[in-house]
Scaffold this motif. Structure first.
Motif, PDB file in Angstrom:
ATOM      1  N   LEU A 384      38.965   2.632 -12.591  1.00  0.00           N
ATOM      2  CA  LEU A 384      40.020   2.644 -11.576  1.00  0.00           C
ATOM      3  C   LEU A 384      39.880   1.456 -10.622  1.00  0.00           C
ATOM      4  O   LEU A 384      40.885   0.885 -10.178  1.00  0.00           O
ATOM      5  N   VAL A 385      38.646   1.077 -10.320  1.00  0.00           N
ATOM      6  CA  VAL A 385      38.433  -0.071  -9.426  1.00  0.00           C
ATOM      7  C   VAL A 385      38.975  -1.353 -10.055  1.00  0.00           C
ATOM      8  O   VAL A 385      39.666  -2.146  -9.415  1.00  0.00           O
ATOM      9  N   GLY A 386      38.684  -1.538 -11.344  1.00  0.00           N
ATOM     10  CA  GLY A 386      39.186  -2.731 -12.015  1.00  0.00           C
ATOM     11  C   GLY A 386      40.700  -2.752 -12.108  1.00  0.00           C
ATOM     12  O   GLY A 386      41.331  -3.800 -11.917  1.00  0.00           O
ATOM     13  N   MET A 387      41.310  -1.585 -12.407  1.00  0.00           N
ATOM     14  CA  MET A 387      42.775  -1.543 -12.454  1.00  0.00           C
ATOM     15  C   MET A 387      43.382  -1.874 -11.102  1.00  0.00           C
ATOM     16  O   MET A 387      44.356  -2.640 -10.997  1.00  0.00           O
ATOM     17  N   ARG A 388      42.832  -1.310 -10.045  1.00  0.00           N
ATOM     18  CA  ARG A 388      43.359  -1.583  -8.712  1.00  0.00           C
ATOM     19  C   ARG A 388      43.238  -3.072  -8.366  1.00  0.00           C
ATOM     20  O   ARG A 388      44.159  -3.673  -7.806  1.00  0.00           O
ATOM     21  N   GLU A 389      42.099  -3.656  -8.679  1.00  0.00           N
ATOM     22  CA  GLU A 389      41.912  -5.080  -8.388  1.00  0.00           C
ATOM     23  C   GLU A 389      42.933  -5.931  -9.126  1.00  0.00           C
ATOM     24  O   GLU A 389      43.491  -6.883  -8.560  1.00  0.00           O
ATOM     25  N   ARG A 390      43.168  -5.612 -10.386  1.00  0.00           N
ATOM     26  CA  ARG A 390      44.142  -6.388 -11.159  1.00  0.00           C
ATOM     27  C   ARG A 390      45.541  -6.289 -10.562  1.00  0.00           C
ATOM     28  O   ARG A 390      46.228  -7.295 -10.369  1.00  0.00           O
ATOM     29  N   VAL A 391      45.962  -5.078 -10.270  1.00  0.00           N
ATOM     30  CA  VAL A 391      47.331  -4.871  -9.786  1.00  0.00           C
ATOM     31  C   VAL A 391      47.519  -5.471  -8.404  1.00  0.00           C
ATOM     32  O   VAL A 391      48.499  -6.188  -8.150  1.00  0.00           O
ATOM     33  N   LEU A 392      46.598  -5.191  -7.494  1.00  0.00           N
ATOM     34  CA  LEU A 392      46.725  -5.735  -6.142  1.00  0.00           C
ATOM     35  C   LEU A 392      46.605  -7.254  -6.141  1.00  0.00           C
ATOM     36  O   LEU A 392      47.212  -7.929  -5.305  1.00  0.00           O
ATOM     37  N   GLY A 393      45.844  -7.803  -7.088  1.00  0.00           N
ATOM     38  CA  GLY A 393      45.726  -9.253  -7.174  1.00  0.00           C
ATOM     39  C   GLY A 393      47.037  -9.941  -7.491  1.00  0.00           C
ATOM     40  O   GLY A 393      47.243 -11.094  -7.127  1.00  0.00           O
ATOM     41  N   LEU A 394      47.933  -9.242  -8.165  1.00  0.00           N
ATOM     42  CA  LEU A 394      49.255  -9.809  -8.471  1.00  0.00           C
ATOM     43  C   LEU A 394      50.319  -9.388  -7.472  1.00  0.00           C
ATOM     44  O   LEU A 394      51.502  -9.652  -7.674  1.00  0.00           O
ATOM     45  N   GLY A 395      49.909  -8.733  -6.391  1.00  0.00           N
ATOM     46  CA  GLY A 395      50.880  -8.305  -5.388  1.00  0.00           C
ATOM     47  C   GLY A 395      51.616  -7.034  -5.752  1.00  0.00           C
ATOM     48  O   GLY A 395      52.709  -6.781  -5.227  1.00  0.00           O
ATOM     49  N   GLY A 396      51.036  -6.230  -6.642  1.00  0.00           N
ATOM     50  CA  GLY A 396      51.680  -4.991  -7.059  1.00  0.00           C
ATOM     51  C   GLY A 396      51.189  -3.790  -6.266  1.00  0.00           C
ATOM     52  O   GLY A 396      50.492  -3.913  -5.254  1.00  0.00           O
ATOM     53  N   VAL A 397      51.582  -2.606  -6.760  1.00  0.00           N
ATOM     54  CA  VAL A 397      51.228  -1.340  -6.119  1.00  0.00           C
ATOM     55  C   VAL A 397      50.501  -0.486  -7.149  1.00  0.00           C
ATOM     56  O   VAL A 397      50.953  -0.366  -8.295  1.00  0.00           O
ATOM     57  N   PHE A 398      49.400   0.117  -6.739  1.00  0.00           N
ATOM     58  CA  PHE A 398      48.615   0.957  -7.641  1.00  0.00           C
ATOM     59  C   PHE A 398      48.325   2.286  -6.964  1.00  0.00           C
ATOM     60  O   PHE A 398      47.894   2.322  -5.806  1.00  0.00           O
ATOM     61  N   VAL A 399      48.585   3.377  -7.706  1.00  0.00           N
ATOM     62  CA  VAL A 399      48.342   4.728  -7.198  1.00  0.00           C
ATOM     63  C   VAL A 399      47.701   5.537  -8.313  1.00  0.00           C
ATOM     64  O   VAL A 399      48.130   5.466  -9.475  1.00  0.00           O
ATOM     65  N   SER A 400      46.688   6.303  -7.975  1.00  0.00           N
ATOM     66  CA  SER A 400      46.051   7.187  -8.952  1.00  0.00           C
ATOM     67  C   SER A 400      45.585   8.447  -8.243  1.00  0.00           C
ATOM     68  O   SER A 400      45.265   8.419  -7.051  1.00  0.00           O
ATOM     69  N   GLY A 401      45.535   9.528  -9.010  1.00  0.00           N
ATOM     70  CA  GLY A 401      45.065  10.775  -8.422  1.00  0.00           C
ATOM     71  C   GLY A 401      45.452  11.964  -9.270  1.00  0.00           C
ATOM     72  O   GLY A 401      46.224  11.863 -10.241  1.00  0.00           O
ATOM     73  N   PRO A 402      44.930  13.142  -8.952  1.00  0.00           N
ATOM     74  CA  PRO A 402      45.244  14.353  -9.724  1.00  0.00           C
ATOM     75  C   PRO A 402      46.684  14.809  -9.516  1.00  0.00           C
ATOM     76  O   PRO A 402      47.299  14.515  -8.488  1.00  0.00           O
TER      77      PRO A 402
END
Length: 417
Positions: A384-402
């Motif tokens: 999840l940390v890597g996915m968030r870094e990738r998305v935020l690095g391109l100026g996107g939005v990332f959300v995860s959770g149950p």
């Protein structure tokens, strides 16, 4: 205060009191002795002319001449003493050296001009009165001679002092600028080292993220197939053969991608790119990376591993930047890997939406079935940390959770450019 009038910070001092250097003590002491002797010799005839004891005139001259020792500490006082004893025709060295020191130090220029004018006028008057009765002829000659003596004893030391003071201030200014430039260069070197260390750290993080995304998914599927192979080896030989073939394919694909990454890292002349965090977060290791067109193959691999995966695509695909497609692929890939690890047997839905100016993806799994048994895949906690870094690095939005239904959902939205 020095001969330039600057109050120093004491750095490099080796002289007592107000002297910075011992040679300054020797110089001022020598000048004071010479001035005291001169004034003592001149004080004797002054005392006789004034009807005073000669010894008193000599002692007075010694004290007046010795004042020159204080020229660096109190230059104004030294000049005032020289002007005061001008009518007694003594203290010529005192006046000359005092005017030089006054002009060289950091006193206001109006003070220097005023005292120099007073010294000039006093010298002119005294010289005129003393030579008027000694020189036969017209008064114009006496006036010219007096003016010449006054200018000769006043203007040269003042001009020399102004020149020396300006030169010293210029040298000090240049030294200060050199020190400032040295500090700036040192600061720039420190910042360059910090940027290089930051770039190295970012590069290590990026490589680790790529290794995790590329290898972990393949190895996870291999473990899943190996577990299925172990379960059906004795019951269904044909299915066991198919699972063994899939394990081999996954292993070969993982090795191929790993060799590609290592080949890029070992390539000579490949620079470590000290770029902005956005570029680092999204930059691929190899020359080419996965794209959205390969999502069907990715989903098919998970289905072959026994996962129930549904893929829903909305909208028409438009042109996306390469890093956008690679990041979208990696997000779905890592989300499916997490489903294999943490939700074996759960139903998974992969949604991909092409919108105007952006692309959205979502991977949602339902609750795990009670009888489903996973392959006991290890988790490093970096997905999840890597996915968030990738998305935020391109100026996107990332959300995860149950989710409310007991499952887990990963959603991301990326700009198309």
């Amino acid at each position: 205060m020095t001969s330039t009038g600057d109050v120093r910070d004491g750095a490099g001092r080796d002289g007592p009191w107000w002297w910075e250097r011992r040679r300054g003590v020797v110089l001022d002491g020598g000048l004071g002795v010479v001035s005291a002797v001169e004034c003592a010799l001149e004080g004797a005839p002054f005392a006789r002319d004034a009807g005073l004891p000669v010894a008193l005139g000599v002692v007075f001259g010694v004290f007046v001449g010795a004042v020159l020792v204080l020229r660096r500490r109190w230059p104004v006082a030294v000049v005032l003493v020289g002007i005061a004893v001008t009518p007694a025709a003594m203290g010529f060295l005192l006046g000359v050296v005092g005017l030089y020191t006054l002009a060289a130090c950091e006193v206001p220029r109006r003070v220097t001009a005023t005292l120099a004018s007073m010294s000039l006028a006093g010298t002119f008057v005294v010289t005129y009165l003393r030579t008027r009765g000694d020189v036969d002829g017209e008064g114009a000659l006496v006036f010219v001679l007096s003016a010449f003596m006054a200018v000769a004893l006043t203007v040269p030391p003042v001009l020399l002092g102004l020149y020396v003071g300006a030169r010293r201030r210029l040298m000090e200014s240049l030294q200060e600028r050199a020190d400032s430039l040295e500090r700036e260069l040192s600061l720039l070197a420190d910042r360059a080292e910090e940027r290089a260390e930051w770039a190295r750290q970012e590069e290590r993080t990026r490589i680790a993220r790529e290794m995790h995304d590329v290898v972990a998914h393949r190895v996870s599927l291999m473990v899943v197939h190996a577990a299925a192979l172990q379960a059906v080896a004795g019951k269904d030989p044909e299915k066991a053969v198919r699972n063994a073939a899939l394990v081999g394919d996954m292993g070969r694909q993982a090795l191929t991608e790993l060799r590609e990454m290592l080949g890029v890292l070992r390539a000579p002349g490949t620079p470590v790119r000290a770029v902005a965090p956005v570029a680092v977060a999204a930059a691929p290791v190899g020359e080419e990376g996965p794209s959205l067109a390969e999502l069907e193959v990715l989903v098919g691999q998970s289905r072959a591993a026994g996962m129930s995966v549904e893929m829903v695509v909305q909208g028409e695909r438009c042109g996306y930047a390469a890093e956008v497609e690679q990041t979208a692929y990696r997000v779905v890939q890592e989300a499916l890997t997490n489903c294999h690890k943490h939700a074996p047997g759960a139903r998974v839905v992969v949604r991909l939406a092409h919108r105007e100016g952006e692309v959205a993806m979502q991977v949602e799994n339902g609750p795990c079935e009670g009888e489903a048994r996973g392959a006991d895949l290890p988790s490093g906690g970096n997905g999840l940390v890597g996915m968030r870094e990738r998305v935020l690095g391109l100026g996107g939005v990332f959300v995860s959770g149950p989710t409310d239904g007991g499952g887990f959902k990963v959603s991301a939205v990326l700009p198309s450019r």
